[in-house]
Enzyme design. Structure first.
Site, PDB file in Angstrom:
ATOM      1  N   GLY A 166       0.821  -1.200   0.000  1.00  0.00           N
ATOM      2  CA  GLY A 166       0.000   0.000   0.000  1.00  0.00           C
ATOM      3  C   GLY A 166       0.856   1.252   0.000  1.00  0.00           C
ATOM      4  N   GLY A 202      -0.234  -5.129   0.576  1.00  0.00           N
ATOM      5  CA  GLY A 202      -1.389  -4.822  -0.259  1.00  0.00           C
ATOM      6  C   GLY A 202      -1.306  -5.433  -1.640  1.00  0.00           C
ATOM      7  CD  GLU A 206       1.837  -6.865   5.751  1.00  0.00           C
ATOM      8  OE1 GLU A 206       1.263  -6.708   4.669  1.00  0.00           O
ATOM      9  OE2 GLU A 206       2.448  -7.910   6.042  1.00  0.00           O
ATOM     10  CG  ASP A 214      -3.143  -5.239   5.986  1.00  0.00           C
ATOM     11  OD1 ASP A 214      -2.106  -5.549   5.367  1.00  0.00           O
ATOM     12  OD2 ASP A 214      -3.626  -4.079   5.946  1.00  0.00           O
TER      13      ASP A 214
END
Length: 342
Positions: free
Chosen positions: A64, A113, A136, A144
């Site tokens: 992300g 992401g 992460e 996630d």
């Protein structure tokens, strides 16, 4: 949108990420546009399958847009990031449940992401450059974008190992762990793409598949299962100290760099997600964690140290795993004040 190329070619709806200089990092706007396109194509009879790829040589999608998360976070403005996660996780579920089969071409870095966009497809293709990871914990977050769901389904305790250490998988390892399906050399991708576009059948990809080679994660399974079945991160660390093989040494180095809080929450998250049946339930649990980690965890500091200042010297909230209580972890699994992700 300049960051995406969206078109119909032959029997395929095509989505190409076009931010190669930013390693095709996923922005909020990109997530919304991909989701809207998926919805539109579900009822378009011209589209038999959906093919997602990316420009550049280095990355399918390295994650992300965390520089934006940092800028908003240091200003105390957490709402935009929380909205981004809500919309991103909905996109992840939409990809996994699409009535039109989705094929992804995962070259180079596919992380965080990028896993959310690339690894919930019906057919996921890796090449010799593929490096898939959930890193992460190194920035103070948790796996996630639906990554916890794939990790929880990996053989043995490989999910805990991959989710906490952020190990970068090559094609063989990614297939072994459930993040990819086929290895197809990059030189064959033009012919593969032409066949998918012209025939509109995902099964034809298997004509191009090759043996991905050795699977180091499978070779290290006994050590991984011994260590990463530990009940807590403190116990896990103690077990790891008794191991001597190179994979264990790499894991020790990884654990010395991650946020202790994120590691502890991630261990719980992967195990909680192992008990649920669907990706939808998994991202609900992920959102409970990420929603709080932006202001009650190490995320903003982790992004600063790794990406903004690049000093690699984060000041985590805890200096060791033994400082974290079960009650503290429990708090991150409670529904947020604004309600669960729907």
């Amino acid at each position: 949108m300049s960051d995406l190329s969206i078109r119909i070619e032959g029997r395929a709806g095509r989505i190409t990420l076009t931010r190669p200089k930013a390693l095709n990092a996923l922005s909020h706007e990109m997530a919304l546009e991909i989701h809207a396109t998926l919805d539109r194509w579900q009822s378009d009879n011209r589209v038999a399958l959906i093919l997602i790829d990316a420009e550049g040589d280095k990355a399918f999608c390295a994650g992300g847009d965390i520089t934006r998360i940092h800028a908003e976070g240091v200003a105390g403005n957490y709402a935009p990031t929380r909205q981004f996660w809500r919309d991103e996780y909905r996109l992840n579920v939409a990809l996994a449940t699409s009535a039109k089969p989705v094929v992804t071409l995962l070259h180079g870095f596919t992380m965080g992401g990028g896993v959310g966009v690339g690894c919930h497809a019906q057919l996921r293709i890796a090449d010799e450059s593929t490096r898939i990871a959930m890193p992460e914990c190194g920035i103070g977050l948790v796996p996630d974008a639906g990554g916890s769901f794939i990790l929880s389904r990996a053989p043995g305790r490989r999910g805990e190992y991959l989710g906490i250490t952020g190990h970068r998988m090559d094609a063989a390892e990614a297939i072994h762990a459930g993040f990819a399906d086929l290895f197809i050399p990059r030189d064959d991708w033009p012919a593969l793409t032409e066949a998918l576009v012209s025939e509109g059948q995902i099964e034809i990809a298997r004509r191009f598949a090759r043996d991905p080679g050795a699977k180091p994660l499978a070779d290290g399974a006994a050590m991984i299962d011994r260590v990463f079945s530990a009940r807590t991160m403190t116990e896990l660390n103690e077990r790891l100290d008794r191991e001597t093989d190179p994979l264990a040494e790499a894991a020790r180095k990884a654990l010395s760099r991650i946020s202790p809080l994120s590691g502890a929450i991630s261990l719980r998250l992967i195990r909680e997600v192992r008990q649920v049946a669907t990706l939808r339930e998994a991202v609900t649990l992920e959102y409970r964690c990420t929603h709080r980690l932006i202001d009650e965890g190490d995320l903003i500091e982790g992004i600063r140290a790794q990406v903004i200042d690049k000093d690699r010297q984060p000041c985590w909230r805890h200096t060791g795993f033994d400082q974290i209580t079960e009650a503290e972890i429990d708090r991150f699994f409670q529904p947020p004040d604004g309600g669960d992700l729907t």
